[in-house]
Motif scaffolding. Structure first.
Motif, short mmCIF file in Angstrom:
data_model
loop_
_atom_site.label_atom_id
_atom_site.label_comp_id
_atom_site.label_asym_id
_atom_site.label_seq_id
_atom_site.Cartn_x
_atom_site.Cartn_y
_atom_site.Cartn_z
N TYR A 4 -1.83 -2.34 7.93
CA TYR A 4 -2.29 -3.11 8.93
C TYR A 4 -1.26 -3.81 9.48
O TYR A 4 -0.23 -4.37 8.84
CB TYR A 4 -3.39 -4.09 8.52
N TRP A 5 -1.32 -4.27 10.70
CA TRP A 5 -0.47 -4.99 11.51
C TRP A 5 -1.13 -6.22 12.28
O TRP A 5 -2.19 -5.68 12.82
CB TRP A 5 0.36 -4.18 12.62
N ARG A 6 -0.64 -7.38 12.08
CA ARG A 6 -1.53 -8.39 12.61
C ARG A 6 -0.79 -8.86 13.87
O ARG A 6 0.39 -9.31 13.82
CB ARG A 6 -1.68 -9.69 11.68
N ASP A 7 -1.37 -8.76 14.98
CA ASP A 7 -0.71 -9.34 16.30
C ASP A 7 -0.78 -11.11 16.25
O ASP A 7 -1.55 -11.38 15.95
CB ASP A 7 -1.75 -8.93 17.41
N PRO A 8 0.65 -11.36 16.21
CA PRO A 8 0.75 -12.60 15.86
C PRO A 8 0.21 -13.50 17.30
O PRO A 8 0.17 -14.73 17.06
CB PRO A 8 2.24 -12.86 16.05
N ASN A 9 0.04 -13.05 18.30
CA ASN A 9 -0.65 -13.69 19.33
C ASN A 9 -2.07 -13.75 19.11
O ASN A 9 -2.62 -15.08 19.82
CB ASN A 9 -0.06 -13.16 20.80
N SER A 10 -2.66 -12.63 19.02
CA SER A 10 -4.12 -12.73 19.05
C SER A 10 -4.90 -13.24 17.60
O SER A 10 -5.80 -13.28 17.40
CB SER A 10 -4.79 -11.54 19.48
N GLY A 11 -3.99 -12.81 16.63
CA GLY A 11 -4.45 -12.88 15.09
C GLY A 11 -5.36 -11.73 14.69
O GLY A 11 -5.89 -11.39 13.59
N ASN A 12 -5.56 -10.61 15.76
CA ASN A 12 -6.26 -9.32 15.23
C ASN A 12 -5.15 -8.48 14.54
O ASN A 12 -4.29 -8.38 14.75
CB ASN A 12 -6.57 -8.80 16.63
N ALA A 13 -6.03 -7.85 13.57
CA ALA A 13 -5.41 -6.43 12.72
C ALA A 13 -5.84 -5.52 13.29
O ALA A 13 -6.83 -5.32 13.65
CB ALA A 13 -5.92 -6.86 11.27
N PHE A 14 -4.68 -4.77 13.56
CA PHE A 14 -4.75 -3.16 13.73
C PHE A 14 -4.35 -2.29 12.52
O PHE A 14 -3.08 -2.67 12.07
CB PHE A 14 -3.91 -2.92 14.98
N GLN A 15 -5.02 -1.40 12.35
CA GLN A 15 -4.50 -0.20 11.31
C GLN A 15 -3.39 0.69 12.01
O GLN A 15 -3.81 1.24 12.89
CB GLN A 15 -5.78 0.54 10.99
N ILE A 16 -2.56 0.77 11.23
CA ILE A 16 -1.55 1.78 11.69
C ILE A 16 -1.30 2.92 10.80
O ILE A 16 -1.48 2.71 9.60
CB ILE A 16 0.06 1.03 11.54
N GLN A 17 -1.07 4.19 11.18
CA GLN A 17 -1.04 5.33 10.43
C GLN A 17 -0.11 6.29 10.93
O GLN A 17 0.57 6.00 11.96
CB GLN A 17 -2.63 6.15 10.59
N VAL A 18 0.53 7.08 9.92
CA VAL A 18 1.52 7.94 10.13
C VAL A 18 1.17 9.37 10.26
O VAL A 18 0.45 9.50 9.35
CB VAL A 18 2.57 7.82 8.97
N GLU A 19 1.39 10.13 11.15
CA GLU A 19 0.97 11.33 11.08
C GLU A 19 1.88 12.31 12.16
O GLU A 19 2.50 11.58 13.24
CB GLU A 19 -0.57 11.61 11.56
N LEU A 20 2.07 13.28 11.96
CA LEU A 20 2.71 14.21 12.88
C LEU A 20 1.90 14.59 14.00
O LEU A 20 0.83 15.03 13.76
CB LEU A 20 3.65 15.49 12.24
N PRO A 21 2.31 15.03 14.96
CA PRO A 21 1.58 15.60 16.14
C PRO A 21 1.21 17.14 15.89
O PRO A 21 2.00 17.80 15.12
CB PRO A 21 2.49 15.65 17.43
N GLN A 22 -0.05 17.63 16.01
CA GLN A 22 -0.33 18.83 15.59
C GLN A 22 0.54 20.01 15.96
O GLN A 22 0.46 20.95 15.46
CB GLN A 22 -1.91 19.05 15.96
N ASN A 23 0.99 19.75 17.05
CA ASN A 23 1.70 20.69 17.70
C ASN A 23 3.34 20.97 16.69
O ASN A 23 3.90 22.00 17.05
CB ASN A 23 2.06 20.80 19.10
N ARG A 24 3.48 20.09 16.12
CA ARG A 24 4.80 20.34 15.04
C ARG A 24 4.51 21.03 13.96
O ARG A 24 5.29 21.67 13.24
CB ARG A 24 5.24 18.98 14.63
N ILE A 25 3.15 21.16 13.54
CA ILE A 25 2.71 21.99 12.40
C ILE A 25 1.78 23.03 12.57
O ILE A 25 0.47 22.72 12.84
CB ILE A 25 2.18 21.01 11.14
N GLN A 26 2.19 24.39 13.13
CA GLN A 26 1.39 25.24 13.52
C GLN A 26 1.19 26.72 12.43
O GLN A 26 0.48 27.66 12.89
CB GLN A 26 1.62 25.79 14.68
#
Length: 141
Positions: free
Chosen positions: A58-80
């Protein structure tokens, strides 16, 4: 169900032959590269699906205080293809070697597309048409 003569077009509701890629990791070979199963999974999961459910971040926006979930993934066109999955680097400490095919076997497979359970028991759902019967609400006397 075969004894119920009024059923027609009986089918499984779930896909029974959902395509999969079976990855069999050779733990001994991985160990020769100084890799644990955890290291291998941390490299393969973001490339084949997403880290969202296996390693929540999670990343917390310092301005609004809202938390956002961050994920790691490759674009589907890179793994065919299976070969492209096999070429994934199984990194530890930023190394680009070994590749997944150096420590694992990859083969195409199948499995049920959905596994349903009711009270812990495996359930198979079927659909069918009814022939020669009417669906009426029972009458009370």
């Amino acid at each position: 169900m075969a004894k119920l003569s009024f059923l027609r077009d009986l089918q499984f509701a779930q896909e029974q032959n959902f395509p999969t890629l079976d990855i069999t990791i050779d733990r001994g070979r991985a160990g020769q590269f100084g890799l644990t199963m955890s290291d291998v999974v941390r490299s393969v999961v973001p490339a084949t699906s997403s880290s969202r459910f296996t390693d929540p971040n999670y990343w917390r926006d310092p301005n609004s205080g809202n938390a956002f979930q961050i994920q790691v993934e490759l674009p589907q066109n890179r793994i065919q293809s299976v070969e492209q999955v096999g070429d994934l680097p199984v990194m530890k400490s930023g190394q680009s070697q070994p590749r997944l095919t150096d420590i694992a076997g990859l083969k195409l497979g199948v499995m049920p597309g959905l596994i349903e359970r009711y009270n812990g028991q495996h359930v198979v759902s079927l659909t069918a048409n009814i022939h020669g019967l009417t669906l009426e609400k029972p009458r009370r006397s």
